[in-house]
Design a protein around this motif. Structure first.
Motif, PDB file in Angstrom:
ATOM      1  N   CYS A   1      -0.076   6.599   4.555  1.00  0.00           N
ATOM      2  CA  CYS A   1      -0.172   7.481   3.326  1.00  0.00           C
ATOM      3  C   CYS A   1      -1.458   7.936   2.904  1.00  0.00           C
ATOM      4  O   CYS A   1      -2.480   7.144   3.560  1.00  0.00           O
ATOM      5  N   LYS A   2      -1.494   8.687   1.814  1.00  0.00           N
ATOM      6  CA  LYS A   2      -3.038   8.698   1.404  1.00  0.00           C
ATOM      7  C   LYS A   2      -2.983   8.649   0.052  1.00  0.00           C
ATOM      8  O   LYS A   2      -2.052   8.792  -0.749  1.00  0.00           O
ATOM      9  N   PRO A   3      -4.330   8.172  -0.425  1.00  0.00           N
ATOM     10  CA  PRO A   3      -4.341   7.969  -1.736  1.00  0.00           C
ATOM     11  C   PRO A   3      -4.547   8.996  -2.729  1.00  0.00           C
ATOM     12  O   PRO A   3      -4.956  10.282  -2.119  1.00  0.00           O
ATOM     13  N   THR A   4      -4.063   9.059  -3.638  1.00  0.00           N
ATOM     14  CA  THR A   4      -4.219  10.237  -5.102  1.00  0.00           C
ATOM     15  C   THR A   4      -5.420   9.863  -5.830  1.00  0.00           C
ATOM     16  O   THR A   4      -5.530   9.234  -6.590  1.00  0.00           O
TER      17      THR A   4
ATOM     18  N   LEU B   1     -10.099   0.130   2.310  1.00  0.00           N
ATOM     19  CA  LEU B   1      -9.050   0.643   1.454  1.00  0.00           C
ATOM     20  C   LEU B   1      -8.508   1.932   2.558  1.00  0.00           C
ATOM     21  O   LEU B   1      -7.355   2.063   2.671  1.00  0.00           O
ATOM     22  N   GLU B   2      -9.416   2.823   3.205  1.00  0.00           N
ATOM     23  CA  GLU B   2      -9.069   3.945   3.815  1.00  0.00           C
ATOM     24  C   GLU B   2      -8.096   3.376   5.007  1.00  0.00           C
ATOM     25  O   GLU B   2      -7.326   3.944   5.306  1.00  0.00           O
ATOM     26  N   SER B   3      -8.758   2.108   5.806  1.00  0.00           N
ATOM     27  CA  SER B   3      -8.073   1.654   6.773  1.00  0.00           C
ATOM     28  C   SER B   3      -6.491   1.285   6.481  1.00  0.00           C
ATOM     29  O   SER B   3      -5.562   1.365   7.072  1.00  0.00           O
ATOM     30  N   ALA B   4      -6.536   0.616   5.319  1.00  0.00           N
ATOM     31  CA  ALA B   4      -5.017   0.150   4.739  1.00  0.00           C
ATOM     32  C   ALA B   4      -4.010   1.236   4.562  1.00  0.00           C
ATOM     33  O   ALA B   4      -2.763   1.253   4.749  1.00  0.00           O
TER      34      ALA B   4
ATOM     35  N   VAL C   1       0.874  -1.291  -0.124  1.00  0.00           N
ATOM     36  CA  VAL C   1       0.088  -0.105  -0.226  1.00  0.00           C
ATOM     37  C   VAL C   1       0.953   1.230   0.243  1.00  0.00           C
ATOM     38  O   VAL C   1       0.487   2.236  -0.740  1.00  0.00           O
ATOM     39  N   ALA C   2       1.960   1.211   0.813  1.00  0.00           N
ATOM     40  CA  ALA C   2       2.892   2.281   0.878  1.00  0.00           C
ATOM     41  C   ALA C   2       3.505   2.885  -0.512  1.00  0.00           C
ATOM     42  O   ALA C   2       3.723   3.918  -0.915  1.00  0.00           O
ATOM     43  N   GLN C   3       3.471   1.833  -1.549  1.00  0.00           N
ATOM     44  CA  GLN C   3       4.032   2.093  -2.792  1.00  0.00           C
ATOM     45  C   GLN C   3       2.805   2.608  -3.837  1.00  0.00           C
ATOM     46  O   GLN C   3       3.332   2.955  -4.917  1.00  0.00           O
ATOM     47  N   LEU C   4       1.738   2.864  -3.206  1.00  0.00           N
ATOM     48  CA  LEU C   4       0.611   3.318  -4.144  1.00  0.00           C
ATOM     49  C   LEU C   4       0.562   5.078  -4.065  1.00  0.00           C
ATOM     50  O   LEU C   4      -0.127   5.391  -4.953  1.00  0.00           O
TER      51      LEU C   4
END
Length: 310
Positions: free
Chosen positions: A212-215, A203-206, A182-185
């Motif tokens: 990190c935050k999703p783009t 996904l928010e929990s992951a 997940v950190a690589q996303l």
């Protein structure tokens, strides 16, 4: 005289051995012998001739054997007739689009085969909407991911799905990895469903655990539209394998990289109203739905999924 005694005697004669019959029916040999002896005592006649090589029916035993076979067949027919007569009406079942892609048709086929008089009402919608419908008694059953129970739900966790980073192959450069954390996303343009639905919560929990935050480049609450956007190269998504299961050429269109974080999994639970609120038809449909999910996983048709008790 009991039906089970008839079954025991018929199987013993068919196999020619009390020991083999006991093994076949998962019984203790002494218990099986005792039941046969009780039957002979009740009839006041010898049904089996015992020898070191096994057993053979006496003349009385053969006559009884033929009639017992008929009785057992009639009993099975009576049970089927009663069951089919009882199981009628309608059942409402809700599934998320990814779940429906794998289970929808198998459930329809299985219900038609087992309970042809039951009318199935299928609802395909996002998990959050299905939760609302179940709480409003608009559904009898639903496959859900975020199972904060309603007032009187019955919840049965069935299976767990791996999550994948899904990208269009036309946007790939070089040879992509088959596993990713997940950190690589971070920084990847993601297209995801909105917040109230089970997958987004997972996904928010992951992402929170990975710090990190999703783009996000888009939020789409339609699986078909979301996968069309990914296919056209507008972004990538995080979904279970079931999201691409309706594409006959999925391997050519998409690349799937498994999310390797241990908690990046989605649990599918079979949720229903409480047993006392379900009709006999709905209770039967719940069993059939669980059977269909189990068969899909064990047969390998549901890729990336495992039974929760496996």
């Amino acid at each position: 005289m009991e039906l089970r005694q008839l079954r025991y005697l018929v199987r013993v004669i068919e196999l020619g051995s009390i020991s083999r019959a006991a093994l076949d029916m998962d019984l203790v040999q002494s218990a099986l012998s005792q039941q046969i002896s009780r039957l002979e005592s009740e009839l006041s006649t010898r049904l089996l001739q015992r020898s070191p090589k096994g057993v053979t029916p006496t003349e009385a035993g053969m006559a009884f054997f033929r009639e017992a076979q008929l009785v057992l067949r009639h009993a099975e027919q009576a049970a089927r007739a009663a069951q089919q007569s009882r199981l009628s009406g309608s059942v409402s079942v809700g599934m998320a689009p990814t779940t429906a892609a794998v289970l929808g048709l198998p459930l329809l086929r299985a219900m038609r085969e087992r309970y042809p008089d039951v009318r199935l009402h299928m609802v395909e919608s996002l998990s959050g909407h299905l939760t609302t419908m179940l709480n409003a008694r608009q559904l009898d059953l639903a496959m859900l991911f975020n199972t904060q129970p309603g007032r009187r739900w019955s919840v049965m966790p069935l299976l767990e799905e791996k999550l994948f980073l899904i990208r269009s192959r036309r946007t790939l450069v070089g040879k992509p990895a088959d596993r990713i954390r997940v950190a690589q996303l971070a920084g990847l343009p993601l297209i995801l469903p909105t917040g109230p639905h089970g997958l987004r919560s997972t996904l928010e929990s992951a992402f929170a655990r990975a710090k990190c935050k999703p783009t996000l480049v888009a939020e789409i609450d339609s699986l078909a539209m979301l996968m069309d956007a990914v296919d056209s190269g507008l972004g990538c998504t995080l979904q279970p394998w079931a999201a691409v299961s309706r594409f006959s050429d999925a391997a050519q269109r998409f690349h799937l990289a498994q999310i390797s974080d241990p908690q990046a999994r989605r649990v599918n639970s079979l949720c229903s109203l409480s047993d006392d609120e379900l009709s006999p038809a709905a209770l039967a449909a719940r069993v059939v739905l669980a059977d269909c999910a189990t068969e899909a996983v064990r047969s390998g048709r549901w890729l990336g999924a495992r039974l929760v008790d496996a």
